[in-house]
Design a protein around this motif. Structure first.
Motif, PDB file in Angstrom:
ATOM      1  N   TRP A  25       0.791  -1.229   0.000  1.00  0.00           N
ATOM      2  CA  TRP A  25       0.000   0.000   0.000  1.00  0.00           C
ATOM      3  C   TRP A  25       0.823   1.280   0.000  1.00  0.00           C
ATOM      4  O   TRP A  25       0.256   2.367   0.129  1.00  0.00           O
ATOM      5  CB  TRP A  25      -0.910   0.040   1.239  1.00  0.00           C
ATOM      6  N   ASP A  42      -7.796   1.610  -0.249  1.00  0.00           N
ATOM      7  CA  ASP A  42      -9.161   1.632  -0.784  1.00  0.00           C
ATOM      8  C   ASP A  42     -10.005   2.318   0.265  1.00  0.00           C
ATOM      9  O   ASP A  42      -9.612   2.337   1.455  1.00  0.00           O
ATOM     10  CB  ASP A  42      -9.652   0.193  -1.010  1.00  0.00           C
ATOM     11  N   ARG A  48     -10.354   1.451   3.693  1.00  0.00           N
ATOM     12  CA  ARG A  48      -9.996   0.050   3.999  1.00  0.00           C
ATOM     13  C   ARG A  48      -8.494  -0.021   4.268  1.00  0.00           C
ATOM     14  O   ARG A  48      -7.730  -0.519   3.466  1.00  0.00           O
ATOM     15  CB  ARG A  48     -10.378  -0.888   2.852  1.00  0.00           C
ATOM     16  N   HIS A  56      -5.622  -7.260  -1.753  1.00  0.00           N
ATOM     17  CA  HIS A  56      -6.374  -6.236  -2.476  1.00  0.00           C
ATOM     18  C   HIS A  56      -7.796  -6.682  -2.749  1.00  0.00           C
ATOM     19  O   HIS A  56      -8.480  -6.128  -3.575  1.00  0.00           O
ATOM     20  CB  HIS A  56      -5.671  -5.892  -3.803  1.00  0.00           C
ATOM     21  N   ARG A 117     -18.970  -5.408 -10.593  1.00  0.00           N
ATOM     22  CA  ARG A 117     -18.615  -4.240  -9.779  1.00  0.00           C
ATOM     23  C   ARG A 117     -19.551  -3.063 -10.018  1.00  0.00           C
ATOM     24  O   ARG A 117     -19.233  -1.942  -9.587  1.00  0.00           O
ATOM     25  CB  ARG A 117     -17.171  -3.821 -10.062  1.00  0.00           C
ATOM     26  N   LYS A 150     -10.926   5.793 -10.777  1.00  0.00           N
ATOM     27  CA  LYS A 150     -10.490   4.519 -11.346  1.00  0.00           C
ATOM     28  C   LYS A 150     -11.651   3.872 -12.070  1.00  0.00           C
ATOM     29  O   LYS A 150     -12.796   4.239 -11.812  1.00  0.00           O
ATOM     30  CB  LYS A 150      -9.951   3.608 -10.237  1.00  0.00           C
ATOM     31  N   HIS A 151     -11.514   2.963 -12.942  1.00  0.00           N
ATOM     32  CA  HIS A 151     -10.295   2.381 -13.499  1.00  0.00           C
ATOM     33  C   HIS A 151     -10.258   2.858 -14.930  1.00  0.00           C
ATOM     34  O   HIS A 151     -11.161   2.502 -15.703  1.00  0.00           O
ATOM     35  CB  HIS A 151     -10.373   0.866 -13.438  1.00  0.00           C
ATOM     36  N   ARG A 161     -10.553  -9.838 -16.436  1.00  0.00           N
ATOM     37  CA  ARG A 161     -10.326  -8.392 -16.405  1.00  0.00           C
ATOM     38  C   ARG A 161      -8.869  -8.020 -16.571  1.00  0.00           C
ATOM     39  O   ARG A 161      -8.545  -6.909 -16.954  1.00  0.00           O
ATOM     40  CB  ARG A 161     -10.878  -7.793 -15.113  1.00  0.00           C
ATOM     41  N   MET A 194      -6.110   5.975 -11.529  1.00  0.00           N
ATOM     42  CA  MET A 194      -5.692   4.565 -11.594  1.00  0.00           C
ATOM     43  C   MET A 194      -5.965   3.995 -12.971  1.00  0.00           C
ATOM     44  O   MET A 194      -7.093   4.059 -13.466  1.00  0.00           O
ATOM     45  CB  MET A 194      -6.444   3.731 -10.545  1.00  0.00           C
ATOM     46  N   TYR A 197      -6.986  -2.608 -15.538  1.00  0.00           N
ATOM     47  CA  TYR A 197      -6.309  -3.879 -15.816  1.00  0.00           C
ATOM     48  C   TYR A 197      -6.280  -4.207 -17.311  1.00  0.00           C
ATOM     49  O   TYR A 197      -5.332  -4.786 -17.817  1.00  0.00           O
ATOM     50  CB  TYR A 197      -7.075  -5.023 -15.136  1.00  0.00           C
ATOM     51  N   ASP A 229      -3.517  -0.204 -11.585  1.00  0.00           N
ATOM     52  CA  ASP A 229      -4.325  -1.048 -10.704  1.00  0.00           C
ATOM     53  C   ASP A 229      -3.392  -2.143 -10.183  1.00  0.00           C
ATOM     54  O   ASP A 229      -2.346  -2.428 -10.779  1.00  0.00           O
ATOM     55  CB  ASP A 229      -5.539  -1.634 -11.433  1.00  0.00           C
ATOM     56  N   TRP A 230      -3.779  -2.785  -9.097  1.00  0.00           N
ATOM     57  CA  TRP A 230      -2.879  -3.730  -8.410  1.00  0.00           C
ATOM     58  C   TRP A 230      -2.584  -4.941  -9.306  1.00  0.00           C
ATOM     59  O   TRP A 230      -3.445  -5.778  -9.533  1.00  0.00           O
ATOM     60  CB  TRP A 230      -3.497  -4.137  -7.078  1.00  0.00           C
ATOM     61  N   SER A 352     -12.303  -5.373  -3.129  1.00  0.00           N
ATOM     62  CA  SER A 352     -11.356  -4.410  -2.580  1.00  0.00           C
ATOM     63  C   SER A 352     -12.041  -3.231  -1.893  1.00  0.00           C
ATOM     64  O   SER A 352     -11.406  -2.488  -1.161  1.00  0.00           O
ATOM     65  CB  SER A 352     -10.441  -3.891  -3.683  1.00  0.00           C
ATOM     66  N   GLU A 418     -16.401  -8.082  -6.763  1.00  0.00           N
ATOM     67  CA  GLU A 418     -15.263  -7.855  -7.638  1.00  0.00           C
ATOM     68  C   GLU A 418     -14.769  -9.216  -8.127  1.00  0.00           C
ATOM     69  O   GLU A 418     -14.782 -10.182  -7.376  1.00  0.00           O
ATOM     70  CB  GLU A 418     -14.165  -7.156  -6.824  1.00  0.00           C
TER      71      GLU A 418
HETATM   72  C1  BGC Z   1      -9.034  -3.263  -7.686  1.00  0.00           C
HETATM   73  C2  BGC Z   1      -8.860  -1.781  -7.377  1.00  0.00           C
HETATM   74  C3  BGC Z   1      -8.308  -1.619  -5.983  1.00  0.00           C
HETATM   75  C4  BGC Z   1      -6.998  -2.385  -5.892  1.00  0.00           C
HETATM   76  C5  BGC Z   1      -6.338  -2.284  -4.534  1.00  0.00           C
HETATM   77  C6  BGC Z   1      -7.788  -4.062  -7.407  1.00  0.00           C
HETATM   78  O1  BGC Z   1      -8.045  -5.423  -7.495  1.00  0.00           O
HETATM   79  O2  BGC Z   1      -9.397  -3.419  -9.036  1.00  0.00           O
HETATM   80  O3  BGC Z   1     -10.093  -1.121  -7.492  1.00  0.00           O
HETATM   81  O4  BGC Z   1      -8.134  -0.269  -5.686  1.00  0.00           O
HETATM   82  O5  BGC Z   1      -7.246  -3.769  -6.147  1.00  0.00           O
HETATM   83  O6  BGC Z   1      -7.076  -2.975  -3.586  1.00  0.00           O
END
Ligand code: BGC
Length: 819
Positions: A25, A42, A48, A56, A117, A150-151, A161, A194, A197, A229-230, A352, A418
């Motif tokens: 993070w 998040d 979060r 994530h 989502r 995002k995204h 994705r 952000m 993917y 994105d992660w 997430s 998600e």
């Molecule tokens: C999600 C993002 C989220 C990131 C960090 C990804 O899987 O698509 O929306 O911010 O993870 O948790």
């Protein structure tokens, strides 16, 4: 460059280190140069922040935070100022928790009601989504925390994705899928963004020069930084070259090596790397300064934030049906409450964005706080769909004794998550069976629905009242009670259309893309743009919502600056109306939807009160994107300006003459005949190619070829290695079982859809790209070669770099000690 001196003092490795995360993070800090680390978290409707193990997908518990209504609910308020207020609360909590970047709002377009989502996104309409997002961004950033819309972009399905390619024409990209981001960037002045993917027209969003530099920076003037994105970073050096600043999460030394090698080989120009660092550091230092100068308390007022979440929720609620004025419920009526959702509130979605709430209301407790005559509660059905006649039997017995039956229904947690799209729009059969059984003994049914997306309602005629709460956050139950009792007059209006059935949705034949591509053949005809143009009846139109009062619309004036209209509350109670402005152009040379939202205003009026409402025209009112001139143009001529209470309820209409730009239509109307009719449900290859202006990309996997780094674990069914095929069977079994049990295993879902390169990108540096290549060799049946590569990769991973290293608390590698 602002930080030229600082950047010139860095070694190449230090520069490279700053382009990847330090841990899950946070970004890298370099103590010797005074460069601090920033913390991200998040998400869109609550913080979060993970104190322990990081992930994530919302799997591990996070620090308690206020869970506000999700974006799908907030969009129904049509109130960007409320978005701003919620953003402010989010910003405050982020600051208290030491967060510098809040990873939201999410504003992808609801292309299909099936996207897993959708609960996290605002609308099917880019203008509404953009205005709401801009509100959030302004609110969050006013507290010294960066927002991160995002995204970006065209990320409207969860299936595959991480490698799916969204194929669409440039006009659709601009008018539908990027306009919301444009508003969030230009009006909200977002400090970060952000990247998504997926690929967009063959290029990963995180390395998309056209999206990241051409549109975002050159056209919109974005001066912040782009976060992947992660795990979305594919070719890290190419990403940096083309406009991405920070790949997340950490990839350990791999990230450094890739950038250093790219600079040395000439693939990445060092001056471009310096430019990215300058842009990145400009925001980092601003954020750190804000954090240092804000007098942040060590805690926030949990009760005050809870009340603000409740007030926000009250504005989200949409009244969809109110036959015989069954609502608000009159006092002295005996109320029977039925439905599992009354006891076990559904208030957010999975993944997430999952917030660990500070408090949580449920409906039964909320009813206890009132004087209402609640005579009993029955569960009515099993949450995850199993039929249970005993529960129905008891519910019917309660319904018989009640004057009014409140049925708390909804989608369960599996349906909206998600990583997974829905495959139908139906409500669980056992809930429908419960409605039918209750309706036989009591016609006075009010359904209270909790779901983050549209559902089919073949049962609608069996109920007299329908209140849609969407997902209202931790304080939603009390707000629903307030609406049912009439303490609050409902003012939510749908931010998406409710089709009668899934088959009616414009992208039904194209959604989701199941293998390599997702073809956006419906073009600009998303949601109401299609239903209105093709005259397809819907269950509830975009912008619709009832009230306990009524409003008259009078005296429309259309001027060159906008519209002015008189609105009067002609009913008996105070309430709010959303005045919506749609634009249309008869005799257009380009094809267009027959109505497009170009402005709106929400007003609150006491009974009998009037107000003059002005809705200005802006740069988006008459523009369209011309693929011939590659710029926004205005078609000259007469436009219809429609003012309504929903897209299907136009109350007043005027006209305006607009001088256009000189551009010619880029289209051959014969080649695009179905687009000109809005008849876009079965666009053939030839017509879609004509729209795209190029040949269609390959859409199917070539199962005769070995798997490559961008193929996914889920494709191992055609792997050469027997062991890989067995491993996939085990993964698929766990995945399907968890879904059947109603608790999707998000980790397994993620693994199933992860490309092999993602193994390196998501393991916090434990697995390098070279090692991922070794794994892939094994999957492709070259066991020895693969093991050799794996070992070599592991050895390379241990080679020392110039940058000091030390473990950080998330298991990643940190540089230069603590901040
Ligand atoms: C999600 C993002 C989220 C990131 C960090 C990804 O899987 O698509 O929306 O911010 O993870 O948790």
């Amino acid at each position: 460059m602002r930080y030229e001196k600082l950047i010139s003092d860095m070694t190449l490795e230090e520069k490279a280190a700053l382009t990847s995360g330090k841990g899950f993070w946070d970004s890298v800090n370099i103590q010797r140069l005074g460069i601090p680390s920033i913390k991200m978290s998040d998400g869109p409707h609550g913080i979060r922040k993970q104190a322990g193990d990081a992930d994530h997908l919302g799997l591990n518990k996070s620090v308690p935070a206020t869970c506000f209504p999700t974006a799908a609910s907030m969009a129904n308020t049509w109130n960007p100022a409320l978005g701003e207020a919620v953003g402010q609360y989010l910003g405050k909590e982020a600051m208290v928790q030491g967060i510098n970047v809040l990873l939201g709002p999410g504003l992808n377009i609801k292309r299909s009601p099936l996207c897993g989502r959708n609960f996290e996104y605002f609308s099917e309409d880019p203008y509404l989504a953009g205005k709401m997002a801009a509100g959030y961004v302004i609110g969050i950033q006013s507290e010294g925390v960066a927002a991160c819309p995002k995204h970006y972009a065209v990320n409207s399905q969860e299936l595959r994705r991480m490698h799916n390619d969204s194929v669409l024409d440039e006009r659709t990209l601009r008018e539908i899928y990027t306009t919301g981001f444009e508003i969030a960037v230009k009006e909200g002045e977002a400090m970060t963004i952000m990247s998504a993917y997926n690929k967009v027209n063959g290029i990963y969003a995180n390395e998309h020069e056209h999206l990241l530099r051409g549109i975002l920076v050159d056209e919109w003037g974005f001066d912040g930084f782009v976060i992947s994105d992660w795990g979305a970073s594919n070719d890290h050096a190419l990403g940096v070259a083309n406009g991405s600043h920070l790949e997340m999460p950490t990839t350990g030394k791999d990230g450094i090596k890739l950038i250093v090698d790219a600079v040395k080989s000439g693939k990445l120009d060092e001056s471009v790397l310096d430019e990215r660092l300058d842009e990145f550091l400009s925001v980092v230092f601003r954020l750190k300064e804000a954090q240092a100068t804000k007098n942040t308390p060590s805690d926030f007022d949990i009760e005050d934030h809870h009340v603000s979440a409740r007030k926000a929720a009250e504005e989200c609620i949409v009244l969809l049906k109110n036959e015989e004025e069954i609502l608000p419920i009159k006092s002295n009526r005996k109320i029977g409450i039925i439905g599992d959702f009354a006891k076990d509130t559904r208030y957010q979605g999975a993944g997430s964005s999952l917030v660990n709430p500070t408090k949580l209301d449920n409906a039964l407790e909320a009813w206890k706080k009132t004087d209402a005559k609640v005579i009993g509660y029955e569960q009515g059905f099993e949450r995850h769909g199993k039929s249970n006649s005993e529960l129905i039997f008891k519910a019917v017995a309660l319904a018989k004794k009640s004057d009014v039956v409140l049925m708390y229904l909804g989608l369960d947690e599996v349906s909206e998550s998600e990583g997974r799209d829905r495959d139908h729009m139906k409500m669980p059969e056992n809930q429908v069976a419960a409605i039918e059984a209750v309706a036989e003994v009591n016609p006075n049914i009010i359904v209270i629905l909790s779901a983050g997306a549209a559902v089919e309602m073949p049962w609608i005629d069996q109920v007299k009242g329908l209140i849609h709460g969407y997902l209202l956050g931790q304080a939603g139950s009390e707000s629903l009670v307030n609406v049912v009792l009439g303490n609050v007059c409902p003012s939510g209006r749908l931010a998406e259309s409710y089709p009668l059935k899934l088959e009616d949705t414009p992208c039904h034949s194209y959604y989701p893309g199941t293998e390599l591509t997702s073809e956006y053949r419906e073009g600009v005809f998303v949601g109401y743009r299609y239903y209105e143009t093709a005259e397809v009846p819907v269950l509830f139109p975009f912008g619709f919502g009832l009230s306990y009062t009524e409003f008259s619309f009078d005296a429309l004036k259309v001027t060159e600056h906008g519209v002015i209209v008189d609105i009067t509350n002609v009913g008996d109670v105070a309430g709010a109306e959303v005045i919506q402005m749609y634009i249309s152009k008869a005799g257009t040379k380009i094809y267009r939807p027959v109505k497009e939202l170009k402005g709106f205003s929400k007003v609150y009026l006491q009974p009998g009160a009037s107000i003059q409402v002005e809705i200005p025209f802006d740069d988006k009112t008459f523009r369209y994107y011309n693929t011939g001139t590659n710029s926004w143009e205005v078609e000259g001529g007469t436009y219809q300006v429609m003012i309504g209470a929903s897209v299907a309820d136009i109350r007043l209409q005027g006209e305006i003459q607009v001088e256009g730009t000189a551009a010619q239509s880029p289209y051959d109307a014969l080649e695009l005949k179905d687009y000109y009719k809005g008849n876009i449900k079965n666009i053939d290859d030839a017509q879609f190619q004509a729209l795209l202006g190029r040949a269609l990309p390959v859409s199917k996997w070539d199962t005769s070829k070995p798997l490559n780094l961008n193929d996914t674990v889920g494709q191992m069914f055609y792997a050469k290695s027997f062991m890989a095929r067995i491993a996939l069977k085990i993964i698929a079994h766990i995945k399907d079982n968890s879904i059947k049990k109603g608790k999707p295993n998000l980790n397994i879902l993620f693994i199933y859809d992860i490309p092999f390169r993602g193994i390196a990108k998501m393991m916090g540096g434990a697995i390098s790209m070279e090692m991922a290549e070794g794994i892939l060799e094994m999957v492709n049946g070259h066991g020895f070669k693969g093991i050799k590569k794996l070992i070599k990769g592991a050895m390379h991973k241990n080679v020392k770099t110039e940058v000091n290293q030390g473990k950080n608390d998330n298991g990643g590698v940190s540089y230069g000690g603590n901040d």
